[in-house]
Design an enzyme around this catalytic site. Sequence first.
Site, mmCIF file in Angstrom:
data_model
loop_
_atom_site.group_PDB
_atom_site.id
_atom_site.type_symbol
_atom_site.label_atom_id
_atom_site.label_comp_id
_atom_site.label_asym_id
_atom_site.label_seq_id
_atom_site.Cartn_x
_atom_site.Cartn_y
_atom_site.Cartn_z
ATOM 1 N N ASP A 289 39.868 37.535 47.795
ATOM 2 C CA ASP A 289 40.251 37.746 46.832
ATOM 3 C C ASP A 289 40.820 37.405 45.736
ATOM 4 O O ASP A 289 41.322 35.442 46.357
ATOM 5 C CB ASP A 289 41.840 38.695 47.081
ATOM 6 C CG ASP A 289 42.156 39.467 46.030
ATOM 7 O OD1 ASP A 289 41.727 38.807 44.998
ATOM 8 O OD2 ASP A 289 42.549 40.192 46.071
ATOM 9 N N ASP A 349 42.030 47.565 41.092
ATOM 10 C CA ASP A 349 42.652 47.946 42.378
ATOM 11 C C ASP A 349 42.901 50.170 42.194
ATOM 12 O O ASP A 349 43.841 50.740 40.818
ATOM 13 C CB ASP A 349 44.777 47.821 42.007
ATOM 14 C CG ASP A 349 44.681 45.857 42.939
ATOM 15 O OD1 ASP A 349 42.560 45.523 42.858
ATOM 16 O OD2 ASP A 349 45.169 45.596 43.109
HETATM 17 C C1 GLA Z 1 44.718 42.413 44.590
HETATM 18 C C2 GLA Z 1 44.161 42.855 45.500
HETATM 19 C C3 GLA Z 1 44.448 44.377 46.195
HETATM 20 C C4 GLA Z 1 45.871 43.440 47.003
HETATM 21 C C5 GLA Z 1 46.818 42.555 46.427
HETATM 22 C C6 GLA Z 1 47.000 41.363 46.954
HETATM 23 O O1 GLA Z 1 45.399 42.813 44.139
HETATM 24 O O2 GLA Z 1 42.845 44.222 44.420
HETATM 25 O O3 GLA Z 1 43.969 44.860 46.994
HETATM 26 O O4 GLA Z 1 44.642 42.689 48.077
HETATM 27 O O5 GLA Z 1 45.429 41.410 45.378
HETATM 28 O O6 GLA Z 1 48.297 40.619 46.451
#
Ligand code: GLA
Length: 525
Positions: A289, A349
Amino acid sequence: MDRLAKRGLGLGARTATLAVILGMAMSCAAQSGAAGQQADTHAAPGLSGNWVVVSGSSDAPIRSYFNLKQEGAKITGTIRVTQFYYKIVESTGNADGFTVKGTMQDGNSPRTVTYEGKLVGDELHLTTRRRPTDQPTEVIAHRAAAGEGAYPERVALPALHKVKDNGLVRTPPMGWNSWNKFRGKVDDASVRGMADAMVSSGMKDAGYVYINIDDTWEGERDEKGNIQSNKKFPDMKALADYVHSKGLKLGIYSSPGPNTCAGYEGSYGHEEQDARTYAAWGIDYLKYDWCGARNLYTDEEMQAVYQKMGDALLATGRPIVYSLCQYGRNEVWKWGADVGGNLWRTTGDIGDRWESMSRIGFSQDEHAPYAGPGHWNDPDMLEIGNGGMTDTEYKTHMSLWSILAAPLIAGNDLRSMTPSIHDILTNREVIAVNQDPEGKQGRRLSKSGDQEIWVRQLTKGAQAVALFNRADDEAKITIRWSDLGFKKAPGHVRDLWAHSDLKAQDTEYSTKVPGHGVVMLKVSE
Ligand code: GLA
């Protein structure tokens, strides 16, 4: 905003406060007018130095740093809060009461954050607001050693090359991930519980394999730089052994930056070492990520950053699915497979709301040419069963993700599913569409107002057809066989949610579809 606000919900109260502060980074530009209005020259020493805020839980602490230098009426320095690293560009006041504003560049957009604070004894009391109208939230910072938490130097990037295909996930990956339901509350016991439930609920038999731990498992590095899990995960290898004993696979999460999104240790500068650690633990899947990498690299440099971990995973010799998470920036679908990526997020997200799920799901059409066996577009994990949508909407979620050849990564508590949620997640006829071996992503055939017809080409000339009604109220939707390339009525029409064959009428099929609902068909000669 949505992402950070959502993140806060699942973390402990203190972390939630921190998440609120982070959220402010996205919105505080509007309030920055409050800063810089009155310069108090009254000399009150004491702000200079390195300050740390410890948040999260005692089992999984997160550290944020305020490295301040006070000279007369001016405060300069840096603010490092979870995945963000700001330089202070404006200040007013002194130790009796001050305001600092920090800025950073995130890809193509600037971010700002504003804190108000004062020295109370030898504690720094800091407040911030997500929006100017919100109640302020407070954190307390203590003095830290000089240099602690200092932001690392930028490491030069390798030249681009094509990373070899690892041969994994010839059909979209299926499994479970901790983030959507558990946020920071995931631990060893809940992961084991989820593995048990994956088997006992029949999800494993339906094709779900990966049990993926998302953010907040990370501890500190040992003296050799090896990443360790925090107290929530006492023994990662033992956990992997347990998950494997159930015939399932274990996934983990990290960031190419120094910090993950929730503020834990990332893989920056330790890519090969971390990949070797994951392999030694028995990890089968890595979600990687962007998060803290945003402070060091531009969006255009992402490919080289992701290539590093692609190479590192391959070099371990262990089959590890590589999941890229950088929210669809820099047209990742065009280069994700070249860095060894098996899937890549195409959006920000998802939230457990109709508006979020449908906005994301119905905007995937243009990415279709880039999906195929071993490399998939990922419009984010499933929210099915998390309670924010109706069963009708969750059926739409499952149908759309299947038409899209999207990864089916459940995000609910598998230990306590209602029968209807279980039936949605394990509908084998819909899953068969998702897992079609040709791996062609479906596309929008037509749109008329809030009604959309999407079609996915399946193996042996069959087609999956989804009649979606995005309106609030019931609507009639008609599919003409000629639009699917049939000269006469198809021989087989199957309703994949009703689990029944339909008698095809001569030229078309017309049906009522509930508001936010779907009718999904499989059609063949
Ligand atoms: C980001 C990702 C999510 C999750 C969070 C964890 O927002 O897009 O899917 O993994 O980080 O902190």
